[in-house]
Motif scaffolding. Structure first.
Motif, PDB file in Angstrom:
ATOM      1  N   VAL A 261      -2.810 113.415  55.878  1.00 48.38           N
ATOM      2  CA  VAL A 261      -3.457 112.698  56.979  1.00 48.38           C
ATOM      3  C   VAL A 261      -4.808 113.341  57.284  1.00 48.38           C
ATOM      4  CG1 VAL A 261      -3.312 112.076  59.427  1.00 48.38           C
ATOM      5  CG2 VAL A 261      -1.283 111.928  57.994  1.00 48.38           C
ATOM      6  N   ILE A 262      -5.820 112.496  57.449  1.00 48.60           N
ATOM      7  CA  ILE A 262      -7.149 112.980  57.812  1.00 48.60           C
ATOM      8  C   ILE A 262      -7.567 112.319  59.112  1.00 48.60           C
ATOM      9  CG2 ILE A 262      -9.602 112.930  57.174  1.00 48.60           C
ATOM     10  CD1 ILE A 262      -8.688 113.063  54.254  1.00 48.60           C
ATOM     11  N   VAL A 263      -8.065 113.115  60.031  1.00 52.45           N
ATOM     12  CA  VAL A 263      -8.676 112.559  61.226  1.00 52.45           C
ATOM     13  C   VAL A 263     -10.161 112.905  61.176  1.00 52.45           C
ATOM     14  CG1 VAL A 263      -8.821 112.653  63.740  1.00 52.45           C
ATOM     15  CG2 VAL A 263      -6.593 112.618  62.640  1.00 52.45           C
TER      16      VAL A 263
ATOM     17  N   THR B 120      -2.535 106.875  70.417  1.00 56.77           N
ATOM     18  CA  THR B 120      -2.917 106.969  69.005  1.00 56.77           C
ATOM     19  C   THR B 120      -1.954 107.879  68.245  1.00 56.77           C
ATOM     20  OG1 THR B 120      -5.179 106.758  69.782  1.00 56.77           O
ATOM     21  CG2 THR B 120      -4.881 107.263  67.467  1.00 56.77           C
ATOM     22  N   GLN B 121      -1.396 108.884  68.931  1.00 53.58           N
ATOM     23  CA  GLN B 121      -0.428 109.740  68.248  1.00 53.58           C
ATOM     24  C   GLN B 121       0.733 108.884  67.755  1.00 53.58           C
ATOM     25  OE1 GLN B 121      -1.857 112.718  67.892  1.00 53.58           O
ATOM     26  NE2 GLN B 121      -3.315 111.727  69.251  1.00 53.58           N
ATOM     27  N   THR B 122       1.143 107.948  68.596  1.00 48.54           N
ATOM     28  CA  THR B 122       2.224 107.049  68.201  1.00 48.54           C
ATOM     29  C   THR B 122       1.781 106.195  67.017  1.00 48.54           C
ATOM     30  OG1 THR B 122       2.639 106.944  70.552  1.00 48.54           O
ATOM     31  CG2 THR B 122       3.918 105.464  69.175  1.00 48.54           C
ATOM     32  N   ILE B 123       0.535 105.726  67.080  1.00 49.59           N
ATOM     33  CA  ILE B 123       0.022 104.894  65.983  1.00 49.59           C
ATOM     34  C   ILE B 123       0.041 105.687  64.681  1.00 49.59           C
ATOM     35  CG2 ILE B 123      -2.051 103.768  65.061  1.00 49.59           C
ATOM     36  CD1 ILE B 123      -2.740 103.014  67.977  1.00 49.59           C
ATOM     37  N   ILE B 124      -0.459 106.942  64.760  1.00 50.07           N
ATOM     38  CA  ILE B 124      -0.500 107.768  63.538  1.00 50.07           C
ATOM     39  C   ILE B 124       0.901 107.922  62.963  1.00 50.07           C
ATOM     40  CG2 ILE B 124      -1.007 110.073  62.621  1.00 50.07           C
ATOM     41  CD1 ILE B 124      -3.315 110.249  64.627  1.00 50.07           C
ATOM     42  N   LYS B 125       1.854 108.212  63.853  1.00 53.86           N
ATOM     43  CA  LYS B 125       3.225 108.399  63.382  1.00 53.86           C
ATOM     44  C   LYS B 125       3.760 107.120  62.729  1.00 53.86           C
ATOM     45  CE  LYS B 125       4.354 110.942  67.250  1.00 53.86           C
ATOM     46  NZ  LYS B 125       5.302 111.339  68.282  1.00 53.86           N
ATOM     47  N   ASP B 126       3.463 105.991  63.381  1.00 52.57           N
ATOM     48  CA  ASP B 126       3.924 104.719  62.814  1.00 52.57           C
ATOM     49  C   ASP B 126       3.320 104.464  61.444  1.00 52.57           C
ATOM     50  OD1 ASP B 126       5.348 104.390  65.063  1.00 52.57           O
ATOM     51  OD2 ASP B 126       4.030 102.895  65.990  1.00 52.57           O
TER      52      ASP B 126
ATOM     53  N   GLY C 195      -4.011 108.981  54.484  1.00 50.74           N
ATOM     54  CA  GLY C 195      -4.377 108.094  55.592  1.00 50.74           C
ATOM     55  C   GLY C 195      -5.564 108.699  56.333  1.00 50.74           C
ATOM     56  N   VAL C 196      -6.594 107.889  56.582  1.00 46.70           N
ATOM     57  CA  VAL C 196      -7.783 108.389  57.275  1.00 46.70           C
ATOM     58  C   VAL C 196      -7.920 107.673  58.613  1.00 46.70           C
ATOM     59  CG1 VAL C 196     -10.282 108.697  57.157  1.00 46.70           C
ATOM     60  CG2 VAL C 196      -8.923 108.798  55.061  1.00 46.70           C
ATOM     61  N   PHE C 197      -7.979 108.436  59.696  1.00 47.48           N
ATOM     62  CA  PHE C 197      -8.163 107.852  61.022  1.00 47.48           C
ATOM     63  C   PHE C 197      -9.537 108.257  61.541  1.00 47.48           C
ATOM     64  CE2 PHE C 197      -3.702 108.255  60.226  1.00 47.48           C
ATOM     65  CZ  PHE C 197      -3.172 107.058  60.691  1.00 47.48           C
TER      66      PHE C 197
END
Lengths: 1004, 253, 151
Positions: A510-512, A494-500, A451-453
């Protein structure tokens, strides 16, 4: 009464948050109360911070997120203190939790309610420059990210309730009163800025283009109302000539403002001028100031850069009037130059550098907590311990005790935590709960699902890089199952979004793509861990610090580069594997280097918490620099304090004092050091183990070669003069004494301010004047830097008839001996020549680092020095007493010139930071370390020579014979061994060769 | 040629329309200038209808409903009144509010129907033809009314007018009544701001402009324009386009 | 004069731009690169940075691999001698690179394709200058075609 292992922290700005984090990490339950609806305080409002021009939001945001998610911190917003009873160790505090009308547990912070709200209210966070809905959040990255209804503006229409899909709006939620049991209290309510009254001289409130500095800060901010463009409120044009007026509401004896100096305005004004010019190159700032008080670490260099690199013009004058041109809305400023000319000058915008007032509710708080306030309504503090209020067990930090900047606030925050540690140490770990993390998802052998954010970072990335295109590109890469963009990837929501998303898409890497892993990697690692992924299944692509910010005019190229960086991160991520963090034991003992006030205070506080302490001093006696100081400017008796401290240290059962000591070696690492010293006249060798190191080695006085010092007996240093006036009556026969400031400070060799010399000179001048009123005293200065409440003494000195004459660096005074007299020739900045016949010249010499000592110790501890040979802390703003090397701390003059009180604060702060380690039985070490494949190892032993940590040894393996192995507790993961290994047997987890090859290859 | 006003009437089915019918059955004579649109209730008259009508060059708009308390749908006419007052508030900005009227006519008031219609026609006749009728229309007025039409379509204005009765006359979500003065202050402010914002958007939809250009066009203080532009920017409606010297130019997104 | 805020138009026939891979140590050079960013010091966008814990971690093969894989230039930067976060990792690296440099020349790699340098965490400006310099040198050398497969 039984002590309680919980602490109340009032105010969750940067100070309160730091205190809470320190105490939470040290095993205390922390109740953190905030009066507004989100934490971060004034720092969250700032655009940049001086003297590094760090983006305030960027550095504070991870800290706030950490505070918000800390297991031991119970954060409550919208709170008010109702009643406090009890005593040190056991207080009961009644708190009113005002309702938000939004259920915090349900609100996701999505903001639909705010957009639907038909009411527009004035936005206080943006300093009234924009409008806000009655249902709102303070700022986009707020922690906690919960919307709140402001009942003052809300008309109860119910629209938000209708649109909220989470059903979080609950109009019938009521205020709640809770009772907290705590052992200690830390007050950190911050300050309120001075607000010019109606009908003020500057036309503030009347003329649209006159704004205050905090309003200007919002104007500068990329997330502010003007989106980072500097515009005039009157017509939206970019102003070219901007005037900054200093000391608005400070150093004001007319009764309109405050008589003290607000300490921070000179620097923030310079910063605002620099940043304004940086944002919009056509802006030419002019700063009208009285003295330039750049007294902190590296501050003077910043002022010089402002002038030389950014063309900031400084004019030493207080303006006498401002008038608006009704047509153009320009402002006509009238002022008198130093040589007496009256000048009228046109400016397009005026910024008032407003001072810091005590918080509006200072009296209320003082009343509730029973503490005393000082004459300016700031919290009254102990003369030698600036975080101790008049009530034991109640401490203060930050601007509530005096105006101060961010690093001083953070230092005090840790210092207050240090004092609480000492008070409640036996109650650690009694009220806390262990953080429960979900079990790690097993990912080994599964195909990567990445997943890339990609972060917009406001305009910081989005303004210079085509983020949607980067996202599109990321989506096209193999194994990437999700690519998405966020405005601020670091924000709580966004932390919540990433977790979801991890859950939704079954991500296993995971990539940010955002800023630098140096500041933000831990935050995101924690996030994915909370979602059940191993911390190390994370990668960052640095597309801000190393891309958007450095290619601001190359949109296409920066976008291409970002795509490359994302692809390289994806290539690496495909190859990363989960890693284990090993646990290390902690030796609950400390090494304090330096036996001055700083070192002794630190040692004593460690000892009082039952941590065995080794105090090492190179001289025969304890006491250090303070042995030359008799009193403080405020009248504290330094000698009495010092001898009391020495007595306590020498007699404390937990302290081992080594004098005449030299450190031979410091081995080991955080929690597990092993050191040896030679001490005493016999140079006896002593060896001991310890968990942390505090560097408090102090500094020394500059030894002048100038001004006939050493050749003329009537030229002495300030500390020699202090000895004369405190031990003899010799000055009675002196008719005229001249003091020269900035000797060995603020020059080419020592381009920094020594901070205390102005206060020292004024202190000694007042004492001398009292002793011998007939003696004339003249102080020759460049800027008088009596910051904070010290301003009072500057005024006192002037009133006592002490004469102050200014000189320029380019035209230093000249001393010519004439018989028993000394003639001092001065050329003032107006080129007037003044001749003074004096009996004695006192040189206010600066403070200089102990270069050789510091270099030697720096090498032993692997910690860096700055250009001026003082120790360099991990982060100038937010980690003022930490070194980058874990488990090693710095305090006092070794860090930079400062007062005794500030040194004591730093000592306490270092104690607090150390307690976050010492309080634990074991700490987790880094997981990215080396490992040797015995099947490939030839046992040549070259890696052993290359390892600086002695972490590798040769062993006899049953199957492979002689092979090298790495001690994972000692390995730091540098990879020097791996790079030289002839058999490619050594690899570094997290930076494996396979991963790096993947980054190199596959270029499109 | 003498001016014969063109007037559009919105009549509710149960009272006013029946009243008009009664006037006919009773052969009561009145001027022929009004064209009627039947709606089931005066509450159905969306403010947008009125602006659409005015923008076509109609000289006047008449809304007729049941007398207060008589509404076939219980309270539709009360809602109609609130909406009508809102439209009036908008039109007052450009001094156009006398061209619309709201009145109540019951099913039994044939004579009264003829009377109020006649009066309104006369009033419009006195005001003269709409500047939006004919060949050379007043473009500025047209833009203003267009901006108003867009404003009354906005969520914000509709939310405020839609909840007015409940929160000022019954009780709001907190079980309180919002004093009408307080409500009006918020409402009037919202009307003014939304009008200015829609007007800005309209101007920016055809060209790129600066704050000062817009201030000159709208005859408003630049600082007020700037403030509203910021809101539009934060809503994502407009953005900086370029910088001309020291003056940022804005565009519609 | 009207100047667009975001310049999106690019000239069609622009000159060749090299792509350079940079290996930076985490504690000094990578932080220095960050500082250049924080200070908004502009430099050419030709480099792609790979973070490694220490310059000592940089295997000679990383460099050779980069060249064979078609990167036009390689830039390596660690802490200044004496500043190493890992005490002596950069010294180990320095010895390694001294030998490697000769080897590369022996292979026929132009000096300047691979650049070794030092930049501390406090030297954002210096970092930018070094990148500018390296980009310029590699640009002059032209595309790296030595390892193009010709069969």
């Amino acid at each position: 009464m039984e002590k309680v292992g919980a602490v109340l922290v009032v105010g969750a700005g940067i100070g309160g948050s730091q205190t809470a984090l320190d105490l939470g990490d040290a095993g205390f339950k922390v109740y953190l109360l905030e009066s507004t609806t989100s934490i971060g305080g004034v720092m969250a409002q700032l655009d940049k911070t001086f003297p590094t021009n760090d983006c305030a939001m960027c550095i504070v945001s991870p800290k706030l997120v950490e505070t918000g998610r800390h297991q031991n911190i119970d954060l409550s917003i919208n709170c008010k203190i109702l009643e406090v009873t009890g005593e040190a160790g056991n207080f009961t505090v009644k708190v009113l939790k005002k309702t938000l009308y939004v259920n915090m547990d349900k609100c996701t912070g999505c903001g639909v309610c705010g957009r639907a709200c038909p009411v527009e209210a004035i936005d206080m966070f943006n300093e009234k420059l924009s409008k806000f809905a009655a249902t709102s959040v303070k700022y986009p990255q707020a922690v906690p990210l919960v919307y709140a209804i402001n009942k003052d503006y809300c008309i109860g229409c119910g629209i938000c309730k209708g649109v909220c899909k989470a059903n979080a709006v609950e109009y019938d939620l009521e205020d709640e009163i809770v009772e907290l049991k705590v052992g200690g209290i830390v007050l950190a309510p911050g300050f309120d800025e001075y607000s010019p009254p109606e009908d003020n001289l500057y036309g503030y409130g009347k003329y649209k283009n006159v704004v205050t500095s905090i309003e200007f800060e919002r104007i500068l901010s990329a997330s502010g109302p003007y989106a980072g463009k500097v515009l005039r409120p009157s017509d939206g044009d970019i102003p070219e000539k901007v005037a900054f007026l200093q000391c608005i509401g400070s150093r004001d004896f007319t009764g309109n403002g405050q008589p003290y100096c607000s300490s921070v305005c000179c620097m923030y004004t310079a910063k605002e001028a620099v940043i304004a010019h940086e944002h919009m190159h056509q802006i030419r700032p002019t700063i009208f100031s009285m003295d330039i008080r750049a007294f902190g670490k590296d501050f003077d260099k910043y002022i010089i850069r402002a002038q030389e690199e950014y063309g900031v013009r400084y004019i030493r004058s207080r303006i006498s009037s401002i008038n608006e041109d009704p047509e153009t809305k320009d402002l006509l400023l009238k002022y008198e130059t130093e040589d007496g000319k009256i000048i009228q000058e046109n400016f397009e915008m005026v910024v008032l550098s407003v001072g810091l007032n005590p918080p509006d509710d200072a009296k209320y708080l003082a009343d509730k907590f029973g503490i005393e306030l000082n004459e300016y309504n700031f919290a009254k503090t102990d003369i030698f311990n600036p975080v101790q209020t008049t009530i034991p067990g109640i401490f203060v930090c930050g601007a509530f005790s005096s105006p101060k900047d961010i690093p001083e606030t953070v230092t005090q925050a840790s210092a207050a935590a240090g004092c609480v540690n000492t008070l409640l140490h036996e109650k650690r770990d009694t009220l806390i709960t262990e953080k429960t993390l979900p079990p790690e998802i097993f990912v080994a052998g599964q195909p990567p699902r990445i997943g890339v954010f990609v972060c917009h970072c406001g305009v910081n990335i989005g303004g210079y890089v085509d983020v949607p295109q980067v996202v599109k590109y990321a989506k096209s890469l193999p194994n990437v199952v999700l690519a998405d963009q966020n405005l601020y990837t670091c924000s709580a929501d966004t932390q919540t979004i990433i977790k979801d998303k991890i859950k939704e898409y079954s991500l296993n890497r995971v990539i940010v793509a955002s800023c630098t892993p140096r500041t933000h990697e831990p935050l995101f690692q924690e996030t994915i861990r909370e979602a059940g992924l191993n911390r190390y299944l994370f990668q960052m692509a640095n597309i801000r610090d190393q891309c958007s910010w450095v290619h601001m005019n190359q949109y296409k190229e920066a976008t291409e580069k970002s795509m490359d960086l994302v692809r390289m991160a994806v290539n690496k991520a495909r190859n990363i594997q989960p890693l284990e963090r090993i646990k290390l034991g902690v030796t609950p003992k400390t090494l304090v280097i330096g036996g001055g006030i700083t070192g002794m205070v630190a040692a004593l506080n460690f000892a009082n918490q039952n941590f065995e302490t080794f105090l090492v001093e190179k001289e025969k006696e304890l006491g250090g620099f303070a042995r030359n100081i008799y009193t403080t400017l405020e009248g504290g008796n330094v000698q009495a304090f010092l001898s009391d401290l020495i007595e306590k240290v020498n007699t404390h059962a937990n302290i081992h004092v080594f004098t005449e000591a030299k450190i031979e070696i410091i081995n080991g690492y955080i929690g597990n050091f092993k050191s040896a010293v030679f001490h005493g006249p016999e140079k006896t060798r002593a060896e001991f183990e310890h968990g942390v190191v505090v560097v408090a080695t102090g500094a020394k006085e500059y030894e002048p070669n100038e001004f006939l010092y050493k050749t003329n007996d009537n030229v002495i240093t300030q500390s020699e003069f202090e000895k004369v006036i405190n031990t003899t009556d010799d000055i009675g026969n002196k008719k005229l004494i001249v003091m020269i400031q900035c000797v060995g400070s603020r020059n080419e060799e020592h381009p920094y301010c020594s901070k205390m010399c102005c206060a020292e000179a004024i202190k000694n001048a007042i004492v001398a004047k009292n002793q011998s009123p007939s003696t004339e005293i003249v102080i020759l200065f460049r800027d008088i830097r009596t910051y904070g409440f010290k301003e009072k003494y500057y005024r006192m000195a002037r009133e006592a008839g002490i004469v102050f004459i200014r000189y320029d660096e380019d035209n230093p005074p000249e001393i010519v001996p004439e018989g028993s007299k000394l003639r001092v020739n001065i050329v003032t900045p107006n080129k007037d020549t003044i001749l003074i016949n004096s009996d004695m010249v006192v040189l206010s010499v600066g403070i200089v680092a102990q270069k050789e000592n510091n270099e030697e110790l720096g090498k032993l501890l692997k910690v860096p020095l700055n250009d001026d040979n003082f120790f360099l802390e991990a982060h100038v703003k937010l980690r003022p007493v930490d070194f980058a090397t874990e488990g090693v701390f710095v305090a006092g003059l070794a860090h930079c010139p400062k007062t005794i009180e500030d040194s004591i604060s730093q000592a306490n702060a270092a104690v607090s930071r150390a307690c976050t380690i010492l309080s634990k039985d074991e700490i987790e070490a880094e997981g990215k370390i080396g490992a040797i494949d015995p099947a490939r190892c030839s046992g040549c032993g070259m890696c052993i020579d290359n390892c600086a940590y002695n972490a590798i040894e040769l062993i006899e393996d049953r199957r492979f014979g002689t092979v090298a192995i790495i001690n994972s507790a000692l390995c730091k993961g540098c990879g020097a061994c791996s790079g030289n290994c002839r058999c490619a047997a050594i690899d570094i987890a997290g930076f494996s060769s396979e991963q790096i090859y993947a980054m190199i290859t596959g270029r499109l | 040629m003498t001016f014969e006003p063109k007037i559009l009437g919105f009549l509710c089915n149960w009272c006013s329309y029946a009243g008009a019918d009664l006037a006919g059955v009773s052969r009561i004579q009145y001027p022929p200038n009004m064209r009627v649109i039947r709606v089931m209730c005066s509450g159905r008259v969306d403010p947008v209808f009125i602006f659409k009508a005015l923008l076509t060059g109609i000289d006047g708009v008449f809304v007729l409903g049941c007398h207060p308390g008589d509404c076939h749908y219980l309270e539709g006419n009360y809602e109609a009144e609130k909406k009508f007052i809102m439209v009036q508030k908008f039109l007052k900005i450009v001094d156009f509010d006398k061209r619309i009227r709201l009145d109540w006519v019951s099913a039994s008031e044939g004579a009264r129907f003829a009377q109020v219609v006649t009066e309104f026609i006369e009033s419009i006749r006195e005001q003269g033809p709409s500047p939006l009728s004919g060949e050379n229309i007043d473009q500025e007025l047209f833009n203003n009314l267009k901006a108003m039409e867009n404003s009354v379509s906005s969520d914000r204005i509709r939310a405020l007018v839609g909840r007015q009765r409940r929160i000022t006359e019954v009780e709001n979500e907190y079980g309180e009544k919002v004093p009408i003065d307080e409500y009006n202050a918020i409402f009037d402010g919202a009307i003014h701001d939304e009008f200015v914002r829609q007007r800005i958007l309209l101007s920016l939809s055809t060209k790129v402009l600066s704050v000062k250009d817009l201030a000159a066009e709208l005859k408003l203080d630049p600082s007020e324009i700037l403030e509203n532009m910021l809101t539009l920017k934060s809503r994502g409606d407009i953005d900086y386009q370029s910088i001309d010297g020291n003056t940022p130019l804005y565009m519609r997104i | 004069m009207t100047e667009p805020i975001v310049e999106t138009t690019q000239s069609e026939n622009k000159e060749w731009e090299p792509k350079i891979i940079a290996f930076l140590c985490n504690w000094c050079s990578y932080a220095g690169a960050d500082l250049a960013g924080v200070s908004r010091i502009q430099y050419p966008p030709n480099i792609r940075i790979v973070r490694v814990p220490c310059s000592g971690r940089i295997n000679a093969y990383f460099i050779i691999k980069s060249l064979t894989d078609g990167w036009d230039g390689v830039l390596i930067s660690g802490c200044h001698p004496g500043d190493c976060h890992y005490i002596s990792g950069n010294l180990v690296a320095r010895r390694r690179f001294a030998i490697l440099k000769e080897l590369l020349e022996f292979f026929g790699i132009e000096p300047g394709r691979v650049n070794f340098m030092w930049a501390s965490a406090a030297e954002g400006e210096r970092f930018a200058v070094l990148v500018r310099k390296a980009t310029e040198i590699v640009k002059k050398l032209g595309p790296n075609k030595k390892f193009e497969k010709k069969w």
